[in-house]
Design a protein around this motif. Structure first.
Motif: not given
Length: 337
Positions: A44-54
């Motif tokens: 329900g909100r924007q949050e930081i993540f680490l992309p799997g592609s990276s």
């Protein structure tokens, strides 16, 4: 090979920042920092993540460096199309083969028979792909390893940092060269799932090499890695989730003949040297690891000293296989380059 599930491995990887980390969003902002972390919409909100592609890119590039350090001309240089513009092409070819994808594409363009073989004969493509392309994939062959996006499992903390360009003449700050970064602070944890299907033992060893060096904080991720950013540590989580056990988990079909004191790789399951595999693709275990039935699978969970023994044995197998990697049937280099 990909039409059957012979064996699988999966685990949850917990990545914790030990210093500021920035994986840039790539979007320009009208106001605020010049560089900000990539965000996703979740819970329900924007949050930081680490992309799997990276993350997969980090795994692959590091694996390629390790393989190249063990033996030259075994792993391919995955980028193609600019060979005629490379100043140090001959030097690069002392260490790397040309892209497996590019070589297969060129081979396929030479005759309809070649094209049909490459399109339909998965065994030929897999057997003649380099170690990195076998595990991580190429345009000619889907990879065996999948890694998802890493999502927050702790409170997200960010901080702003200032950067400035240095005037090469005065040695001081260059006018108008100041910029701002918003980075993820130290102590923030993320988790992602890693899944490998139809693995060979040496492929597990290649993954364990990356995981060991991540645990030792030798691998950095994201932008600004030469400027103090990107330091992380990582370990296999032993806490289960989504109905799956924690630790390093392997599985095979319920009718498995795999001994409890061994772990079989793809070559042993096939047992016919097809796909460029080896029949002795097994590792002994210091103690039996029991199976647990889950659906159509028999799963085995590796933790503690048994996991350490598996890691060491798989890494030894990886080193030995790479040092004696066979010559491919396809050319190692593009023609007329």
């Amino acid at each position: 090979m990909l039409k059957k599930l012979l064996n699988e491995a999966f685990f949850t990887l917990r990545i914790t920042t030990t210093g500021p980390v920035l994986i840039r969003s790539g979007r320009a902002t009208i106001s605020g920092p010049d560089m900000t972390p990539v965000l996703t919409f979740r819970n329900g909100r924007q949050e930081i993540f680490l992309p799997g592609s990276s993350l997969k890119g980090v795994f692959r590039s590091y694996s390629e460096k390790v393989v190249c350090s063990l033996k030259s001309r075994v792993v391919c240089y995955p980028f193609s199309g600019n060979e005629d513009k490379e100043v140090d092409l001959s030097k690069r070819r002392q260490d790397y083969r040309d892209s497996c994808s590019a070589v297969l594409t060129q081979l396929g363009s030479e005759s309809r028979q070649n094209r049909t073989k490459i399109d339909e004969d998965t065994e030929f493509v897999y057997a003649n792909s380099c170690p990195a392309c076998r595990l991580y994939g190429s345009t000619g062959f889907i990879g065996l390893m999948a890694i998802g996006d890493a999502y927050l499992v702790s409170k997200a903390t960010t901080e702003q940092r200032d950067g400035v360009g240095i005037d090469r003449l005065t040695g001081g700050a260059s006018h108008g060269a100041k910029f701002e970064l918003e980075v993820v602070s130290a102590g923030v944890s993320f988790e992602t799932d890693v899944h490998v299907r139809n693995f060979e033992i040496w492929q597990l060893g290649m993954l364990f090499v990356v995981l060991q060096d991540m645990a030792d904080e030798l691998i950095r991720i994201g932008s600004g890695r030469s400027r103090g950013l990107g330091q992380v540590t990582a370990q296999i989580s032993e806490q289960g989730r989504n109905g799956r056990p924690g630790g390093f988990v392997t599985s095979s079909m319920r009718t498995s003949d795999e001994p409890l004191d061994q772990l079989w790789g793809l070559g042993r399951w096939l047992n016919d040297k097809s796909y460029g595999t080896w029949r002795d693709d097994t590792v002994p275990l210091p103690q039996p690891v029991e199976r647990r039935t889950r659906g159509i699978r028999s799963t085995r969970v590796f933790t503690g000293v048994v996991l350490e023994a598996l890691r060491d044995a798989a890494i030894n197998d990886f080193v030995g296989r790479i040092q004696h990697w066979p010559q491919p049937e396809i050319p190692m280099f593009l023609r007329s380059r």
